[in-house]
Design a protein around this motif. Structure first.
Motif, short mmCIF file in Angstrom:
data_model
loop_
_atom_site.label_atom_id
_atom_site.label_comp_id
_atom_site.label_asym_id
_atom_site.label_seq_id
_atom_site.Cartn_x
_atom_site.Cartn_y
_atom_site.Cartn_z
N ALA A 39 -6.34 -0.57 5.72
CA ALA A 39 -6.88 -1.62 4.87
C ALA A 39 -7.33 -2.82 5.69
O ALA A 39 -8.32 -3.48 5.36
CB ALA A 39 -5.84 -2.04 3.83
N ALA A 56 -8.15 -1.88 -0.29
CA ALA A 56 -7.03 -1.02 -0.68
C ALA A 56 -7.20 -0.50 -2.10
O ALA A 56 -6.93 0.67 -2.39
CB ALA A 56 -5.71 -1.78 -0.54
N LEU A 74 -5.53 3.14 -2.10
CA LEU A 74 -4.34 3.14 -1.24
C LEU A 74 -3.12 2.65 -2.02
O LEU A 74 -2.32 1.86 -1.55
CB LEU A 74 -4.60 2.25 -0.01
N THR A 75 -2.98 3.17 -3.21
CA THR A 75 -2.05 2.67 -4.22
C THR A 75 -0.61 3.05 -3.91
O THR A 75 -0.32 4.21 -3.62
CB THR A 75 -2.43 3.24 -5.60
N THR A 79 0.84 -1.20 0.00
CA THR A 79 0.00 0.00 0.00
C THR A 79 0.87 1.25 0.00
O THR A 79 2.10 1.18 0.11
CB THR A 79 -0.91 0.02 1.24
#
Length: 393
Positions: free
Chosen positions: A89, A233, A238-239, A80
């Motif tokens: 997450a 995610a 939440l890359t 993440t």
């Protein structure tokens, strides 16, 4: 390729080569082209391995995840954009409205905030309990409890959780045990070997190790749980950055060497600080005077890690003087860098807590957390001695 007017639209793929790069290529592409709709279907359905959109995964994240999977004895881990993204997450991807979550009462400040302020807004009740006291955690259990989140070694008080006892309790109660292994790292402990169900990391810290990449990681023992974490995610964006993943992979190549050097120096520094005038107390898990020393020795097999905390026998004025006088050390709310950093929880990670709550945790104005780096031990001890002498003069 060029269109009829000669304008370059997109380049052709890289040329084929009989050899391969030694260093993992950086893949910053946000999107990936498939040949046909059928091929795209096959990728989404898992019949073909491939990438579609970077928010859903990219090569550099998978390389980092595979490395950490191997270190933790896991498969399919999710990388993440930060350590807190990994915590979020797990805490927001697994419980549902009406569930109850227990957290260690000395979690990292933002983890505590997420539990105290954000989860309740979504109908998830939370309770904090001492992770070193299995009876206290048992007393906090409810019929609707679904998950317990603890750190092996707490940030910044360096208390040691009873992981084996908590794992047994969670199995008995049917509760998931999530372990934040950031401080201890897989070099110190592999939580799955002790009964944990979920492992979380901030790769930003010692694993990447150079203060230039912000990443997190989460993985569950059960693949179905990992997929729920991954789904949240991806949905929440939440890359991880491909460039940060590329930097983290480079840092992970030297992780064990850096960890062991910093750990050895941390032990020397902790013993040195204990003999310096003006120091009220020193916290290091491998010291005999640590309140959880016996548990730490058994759980961590002698690996105390690179984190040391200490308390000046004075207040904020002395803390300011110490930070100014610590020549060559960065006063910064981070850890795991190649250089030693010092942080002051009362003004950073735990500033949102009330004075009374900080006192309960033992986080006075004179309390500092040290992330030991790769400096010469004697030189580092000298810097601390001189800075403490200046601060307490």
């Amino acid at each position: 390729m060029r269109n009829a007017r000669g304008t370059i639209i997109r380049p052709d793929p890289l040329p084929d080569s009989a050899s391969r790069p030694v260093v993992t290529p950086l893949s910053p592409s946000v999107v990936y082209a498939s040949d046909t709709p059928d091929m795209l279907d096959a990728q989404y359905e898992g019949r073909l391995q491939g990438y579609t959109y970077a928010r859903e995964g990219h090569p550099n994240a998978d390389v980092v995840a595979a490395r950490l999977d191997a270190m933790e004895g896991a498969t399919g881990g999710v990388v993440t954009g930060s350590g807190m993204a990994a915590v979020a997450a797990v805490l927001m991807g697994l419980p549902k409205a009406g569930d109850h979550v227990i957290g260690g009462n000395q979690l990292y400040g933002r983890s505590m905030r997420l539990m105290a302020e954000d989860l309740p807004r979504f109908g998830v009740a939370t309770t904090l309990a001492d992770p070193g006291d299995v009876a206290a955690v048992r007393a906090a259990l409810r019929p609707e409890t679904r998950l317990l989140l603890v750190e092996v070694v707490s940030n910044p008080s360096l208390r040691v959780a009873d992981i084996d006892g908590l794992a047994a309790l969670c199995r008995e109660a049917g509760v998931l045990l999530a372990v934040d292994n950031t401080f201890t790292t897989p070099r110190g402990i592999r939580p799955f070997d002790h009964g944990a169900d979920i492992v979380i990391h901030s790769l930003t810290k010692l694993l990447a190790g150079h203060s230039d990449a912000t990443l997190g990681y989460a993985v569950a023992r059960e693949p179905a749980l990992t997929e729920r974490i991954r789904a949240f995610a991806v949905t929440a964006g939440l890359t991880p950055s491909p460039f940060d993943c590329w930097l983290a992979e480079r840092g992970m190549l030297s992780f064990e060497l850096r960890h062991d050097r910093a750990q050895a120096t941390a032990a020397v520094l902790a013993d040195h600080l204990a003999g310096v005038a003006g120091v009220k107390r020193v916290l290091y898990p491998m010291r005999a005077d640590h309140p959880d020393h016996a548990r730490a020795a058994a759980l961590l097999a002698g690996r105390g890690g690179n984190m040391v905390s200490f308390e000046l026998d004075s207040g904020r004025a002395a803390a300011n003087a110490f930070a100014r006088a610590a020549e060559g050390l960065s006063f910064a709310p981070t850890l795991g860098d190649v250089g030693t950093t010092i942080s002051h929880p009362a003004s950073s990670s735990h500033r949102a807590l009330s004075d009374a709550d900080r006192v309960t945790l033992g986080l006075s104005e004179g309390f500092f957390r040290i992330s030991v780096g790769l400096e010469d031990p004697d030189a580092l001890c000298g810097v601390f001695s001189r800075a403490i002498e200046t601060a307490t003069a």
